[in-house]
Motif scaffolding. Sequence first.
Motif, PDB file in Angstrom:
ATOM      1  N   GLY A   1       0.792  -1.216   0.000  1.00 46.75           N
ATOM      2  CA  GLY A   1       0.000   0.000   0.000  1.00 46.75           C
ATOM      3  C   GLY A   1       0.827   1.270   0.000  1.00 46.75           C
ATOM      4  N   ARG A   2       2.129   1.158  -0.242  1.00 45.99           N
ATOM      5  CA  ARG A   2       3.031   2.299  -0.284  1.00 45.99           C
ATOM      6  C   ARG A   2       3.674   2.390  -1.667  1.00 45.99           C
ATOM      7  NH1 ARG A   2       0.760   2.796   4.194  1.00 45.99           N
ATOM      8  NH2 ARG A   2       1.860   3.127   6.175  1.00 45.99           N
TER       9      ARG A   2
ATOM     10  N   GLN B   1      23.519   4.398  -4.682  1.00 39.59           N
ATOM     11  CA  GLN B   1      23.216   4.637  -3.277  1.00 39.59           C
ATOM     12  C   GLN B   1      21.710   4.478  -3.042  1.00 39.59           C
ATOM     13  OE1 GLN B   1      25.240   5.402  -0.609  1.00 39.59           O
ATOM     14  NE2 GLN B   1      27.033   5.037  -1.904  1.00 39.59           N
ATOM     15  N   ALA B   2      21.368   3.902  -1.911  1.00 39.24           N
ATOM     16  CA  ALA B   2      19.957   3.664  -1.587  1.00 39.24           C
ATOM     17  C   ALA B   2      19.353   4.931  -1.004  1.00 39.24           C
ATOM     18  CB  ALA B   2      19.825   2.494  -0.622  1.00 39.24           C
ATOM     19  N   ASP B   3      19.137   5.910  -1.885  1.00 41.56           N
ATOM     20  CA  ASP B   3      18.435   7.138  -1.535  1.00 41.56           C
ATOM     21  C   ASP B   3      16.985   6.929  -1.948  1.00 41.56           C
ATOM     22  OD1 ASP B   3      20.962   8.021  -0.883  1.00 41.56           O
ATOM     23  OD2 ASP B   3      21.156   9.338  -2.621  1.00 41.56           O
ATOM     24  N   LEU B   4      16.153   6.567  -1.000  1.00 38.10           N
ATOM     25  CA  LEU B   4      14.813   6.080  -1.302  1.00 38.10           C
ATOM     26  C   LEU B   4      13.749   6.839  -0.539  1.00 38.10           C
ATOM     27  CD1 LEU B   4      15.516   2.227  -1.134  1.00 38.10           C
ATOM     28  CD2 LEU B   4      15.474   3.682  -3.166  1.00 38.10           C
ATOM     29  N   LEU B   5      12.560   6.803  -1.113  1.00 39.81           N
ATOM     30  CA  LEU B   5      11.400   7.487  -0.564  1.00 39.81           C
ATOM     31  C   LEU B   5      10.233   6.514  -0.542  1.00 39.81           C
ATOM     32  CD1 LEU B   5       9.836  10.103   0.170  1.00 39.81           C
ATOM     33  CD2 LEU B   5       9.788  10.636  -2.273  1.00 39.81           C
ATOM     34  N   VAL B   6       9.569   6.425   0.603  1.00 40.25           N
ATOM     35  CA  VAL B   6       8.366   5.606   0.736  1.00 40.25           C
ATOM     36  C   VAL B   6       7.192   6.537   1.028  1.00 40.25           C
ATOM     37  CG1 VAL B   6       7.237   3.718   1.955  1.00 40.25           C
ATOM     38  CG2 VAL B   6       9.713   3.651   1.585  1.00 40.25           C
ATOM     39  N   LEU B   7       6.199   6.500   0.138  1.00 40.94           N
ATOM     40  CA  LEU B   7       5.037   7.376   0.268  1.00 40.94           C
ATOM     41  C   LEU B   7       3.802   6.590   0.670  1.00 40.94           C
ATOM     42  CD1 LEU B   7       5.412   9.531  -2.997  1.00 40.94           C
ATOM     43  CD2 LEU B   7       6.009  10.202  -0.663  1.00 40.94           C
ATOM     44  N   ARG B   8       3.076   7.111   1.629  1.00 44.49           N
ATOM     45  CA  ARG B   8       1.775   6.546   1.971  1.00 44.49           C
ATOM     46  C   ARG B   8       0.768   6.855   0.863  1.00 44.49           C
ATOM     47  NH1 ARG B   8      -0.081   8.822   7.582  1.00 44.49           N
ATOM     48  NH2 ARG B   8      -1.875   7.538   6.969  1.00 44.49           N
TER      49      ARG B   8
ATOM     50  N   HIS C   1      -5.294   5.999  -9.728  1.00 45.05           N
ATOM     51  CA  HIS C   1      -5.176   4.956 -10.748  1.00 45.05           C
ATOM     52  C   HIS C   1      -3.795   4.917 -11.393  1.00 45.05           C
ATOM     53  CE1 HIS C   1      -9.538   3.862 -10.937  1.00 45.05           C
ATOM     54  NE2 HIS C   1      -9.628   5.055 -10.344  1.00 45.05           N
ATOM     55  N   ASP C   2      -3.099   6.026 -11.421  1.00 42.34           N
ATOM     56  CA  ASP C   2      -1.775   6.106 -12.028  1.00 42.34           C
ATOM     57  C   ASP C   2      -0.782   6.513 -10.941  1.00 42.34           C
ATOM     58  OD1 ASP C   2       0.584   6.938 -13.282  1.00 42.34           O
ATOM     59  OD2 ASP C   2      -0.456   7.700 -15.057  1.00 42.34           O
ATOM     60  N   PRO C   3       0.085   5.604 -10.491  1.00 43.39           N
ATOM     61  CA  PRO C   3       0.996   5.937  -9.392  1.00 43.39           C
ATOM     62  C   PRO C   3       1.931   7.104  -9.700  1.00 43.39           C
ATOM     63  CG  PRO C   3       0.866   3.557  -9.673  1.00 43.39           C
ATOM     64  CD  PRO C   3       0.156   4.164 -10.843  1.00 43.39           C
ATOM     65  N   VAL C   4       2.410   7.210 -10.936  1.00 39.45           N
ATOM     66  CA  VAL C   4       3.290   8.325 -11.290  1.00 39.45           C
ATOM     67  C   VAL C   4       2.540   9.646 -11.166  1.00 39.45           C
ATOM     68  CG1 VAL C   4       4.591   9.397 -13.176  1.00 39.45           C
ATOM     69  CG2 VAL C   4       4.787   6.934 -12.773  1.00 39.45           C
ATOM     70  N   ALA C   5       1.333   9.700 -11.727  1.00 33.15           N
ATOM     71  CA  ALA C   5       0.525  10.911 -11.614  1.00 33.15           C
ATOM     72  C   ALA C   5       0.169  11.192 -10.166  1.00 33.15           C
ATOM     73  CB  ALA C   5      -0.739  10.783 -12.451  1.00 33.15           C
ATOM     74  N   ALA C   6      -0.023  10.148  -9.362  1.00 40.38           N
ATOM     75  CA  ALA C   6      -0.341  10.345  -7.950  1.00 40.38           C
ATOM     76  C   ALA C   6       0.795  11.078  -7.243  1.00 40.38           C
ATOM     77  CB  ALA C   6      -0.610   9.005  -7.277  1.00 40.38           C
ATOM     78  N   VAL C   7       2.035  10.710  -7.544  1.00 39.60           N
ATOM     79  CA  VAL C   7       3.179  11.379  -6.919  1.00 39.60           C
ATOM     80  C   VAL C   7       3.237  12.841  -7.340  1.00 39.60           C
ATOM     81  CG1 VAL C   7       5.694  11.440  -6.755  1.00 39.60           C
ATOM     82  CG2 VAL C   7       4.507   9.240  -6.751  1.00 39.60           C
ATOM     83  N   VAL C   8       3.066  13.095  -8.635  1.00 40.44           N
ATOM     84  CA  VAL C   8       3.247  14.445  -9.163  1.00 40.44           C
ATOM     85  C   VAL C   8       2.062  15.352  -8.856  1.00 40.44           C
ATOM     86  CG1 VAL C   8       3.562  15.775 -11.298  1.00 40.44           C
ATOM     87  CG2 VAL C   8       4.784  13.612 -10.977  1.00 40.44           C
ATOM     88  N   LEU C   9       0.854  14.830  -8.959  1.00 36.07           N
ATOM     89  CA  LEU C   9      -0.336  15.680  -8.922  1.00 36.07           C
ATOM     90  C   LEU C   9      -1.159  15.572  -7.638  1.00 36.07           C
ATOM     91  CD1 LEU C   9      -1.588  15.119 -12.588  1.00 36.07           C
ATOM     92  CD2 LEU C   9      -0.082  16.927 -11.719  1.00 36.07           C
ATOM     93  N   SER C  10      -0.984  14.495  -6.878  1.00 36.85           N
ATOM     94  CA  SER C  10      -1.879  14.256  -5.740  1.00 36.85           C
ATOM     95  C   SER C  10      -1.184  14.263  -4.387  1.00 36.85           C
ATOM     96  CB  SER C  10      -2.583  12.902  -5.914  1.00 36.85           C
ATOM     97  OG  SER C  10      -3.286  12.845  -7.141  1.00 36.85           O
ATOM     98  N   ALA C  11       0.019  13.752  -4.294  1.00 31.17           N
ATOM     99  CA  ALA C  11       0.696  13.606  -3.010  1.00 31.17           C
ATOM    100  C   ALA C  11       1.210  14.950  -2.505  1.00 31.17           C
ATOM    101  CB  ALA C  11       1.837  12.602  -3.124  1.00 31.17           C
ATOM    102  N   ASP C  12       1.528  14.982  -1.225  1.00 31.23           N
ATOM    103  CA  ASP C  12       2.183  16.144  -0.632  1.00 31.23           C
ATOM    104  C   ASP C  12       3.060  15.665   0.516  1.00 31.23           C
ATOM    105  OD1 ASP C  12       0.518  15.876   1.692  1.00 31.23           O
ATOM    106  OD2 ASP C  12      -1.025  17.083   0.734  1.00 31.23           O
TER     107      ASP C  12
ATOM    108  N   ARG D   1       2.610  15.279   3.542  1.00 28.89           N
ATOM    109  CA  ARG D   1       1.977  14.393   4.519  1.00 28.89           C
ATOM    110  C   ARG D   1       2.105  12.929   4.116  1.00 28.89           C
ATOM    111  NH1 ARG D   1      -3.800  17.145   4.367  1.00 28.89           N
ATOM    112  NH2 ARG D   1      -3.174  17.093   2.180  1.00 28.89           N
ATOM    113  N   ASN D   2       2.368  12.659   2.859  1.00 33.85           N
ATOM    114  CA  ASN D   2       2.471  11.288   2.388  1.00 33.85           C
ATOM    115  C   ASN D   2       3.861  10.690   2.589  1.00 33.85           C
ATOM    116  OD1 ASN D   2       0.365  12.751   0.353  1.00 33.85           O
ATOM    117  ND2 ASN D   2      -0.246  10.651   0.766  1.00 33.85           N
ATOM    118  N   VAL D   3       4.828  11.507   2.984  1.00 37.35           N
ATOM    119  CA  VAL D   3       6.208  11.039   3.109  1.00 37.35           C
ATOM    120  C   VAL D   3       6.357  10.267   4.412  1.00 37.35           C
ATOM    121  CG1 VAL D   3       8.628  11.694   3.193  1.00 37.35           C
ATOM    122  CG2 VAL D   3       7.040  12.964   1.720  1.00 37.35           C
ATOM    123  N   ASP D   4       6.445   8.952   4.296  1.00 32.72           N
ATOM    124  CA  ASP D   4       6.519   8.087   5.474  1.00 32.72           C
ATOM    125  C   ASP D   4       7.959   7.774   5.867  1.00 32.72           C
ATOM    126  OD1 ASP D   4       5.005   6.004   7.304  1.00 32.72           O
ATOM    127  OD2 ASP D   4       6.695   4.929   6.389  1.00 32.72           O
TER     128      ASP D   4
END
Length: 429
Positions: free
Chosen positions: A54-55, A359-366, A376-387, A389-392
């Motif tokens: 779910g991330r 290097q393991a420079d990684l980001l996990v988003l809720r 429906h589109d994870p790439v669009a979700a990152v760019v257009l929907s997340a903020d 608050r989603n950075v876990d």
Amino acid sequence: MTPTLLLRNGTVIDTDPVPTVLADSDVLVEDGRIAAVGPGLPAPPDAEVIDATGRIVMPGFVDAHRHTWQAGIRAILPDATLPAYLERVLGELAPRHRPDDVYAGTLAGALECLDSGITTLVDWAHIQLGPGHTDANVEALRASGIRAVFGYCYGGGGDLDALGAETRRVHRAYSGAPAGPLTMAMAALGPEIAGADRALAEWRLARDLGLPVTAHMGGHGPESAARGLAFLDEHGLLEHPTNYVHANHYTGEALKRIAGSGGTASVTPFIEAALDMGPPPTGRARDAGVATGLGADTVASGPGDMFGVMRAAYVLERGRPGGAGLGFTAADVLRMATIEGAEAAGLADVTGSLAPGKQADLLVLRTDTLGAASAHDPVAAVVLSADTRNVDTVLVGGRAVKRGGVLRGHDVPALLGSLAESAAHVAHA
């Protein structure tokens, strides 16, 4: 030694050569590096397994141009233009900064980056009023845990001998250590700002020290842009590794020349539009073959998180007259915020994608928030929907700097107190 980690069963987004979604996949981290990516990876006996169900798991963002020290003057200059910024921020506020102010602002700015998922930062540090300011700047970057390119901009005046001596001191002090998350670049004032003599000294010094150059070029009008590029060409400096910050007024032919010379660009779309610097060259630069990263630039007049910057890049490019930018996609934006930003920083072989060995420079988003759920589109979700608050979870070199939505290893309330004291001093001195 960094732990072995297995991020299990996430929606994995890689960014190179193009953003690609891998459903129900794992990322294995060993010795701080990405060891493998794929579904059903076996867990080594010593691995800590992080359930990413779910991330979204993806490379950390790269901020390719930021004046990090300005965290203490956030939102001090809204609704301004570039001349007002230069007068107020650089003419009045910068000289009031003591080394302690530089430390507080830089540390707070770097932690703001990490908190919002930016794992790599090009710190264009034009607050180097003396050795104490420089040492405070570098100490803060190191204390934060971020991967940083320290863009050193000598601020001691017009004595070119002193510029050379101090730059060499800084290089000896901070570039001779074993490879780590801090590297150095020459943040050059350049021919459009400082004139020919200083620009020649900056580029030649960078060449002698083996440093890349990052310079504000192309953002001061068409004639200035043309003169600056011609200056580099005339003096045989065009082929030196150079990142052109803003680049708004370069012609298509000039951008092709930059691409052909191996140059890169950093676009700061929010600030370029807000300060009336000219239309961001996002699509034009990329169409010319220039690797183009994104930057927040200054929180004095704009946002400091990559989500806001990505959305500014997306809407400003797609809103170009006559539909000229409608081919620009959310995937293009995400690439700019990751691997192209790493190219602009000179770190594409280190970070910006999930290639094994990096290097393991990684980001996990809720994705279980009202603003991101059921995308429906994870790439669009990152760019257009997340903020933010989603950075876990945020990893830098395999080390967790944020986990479960909380920054680790820093007394944030104490830092905020120091920043408040610094902000009051700087604003009212």
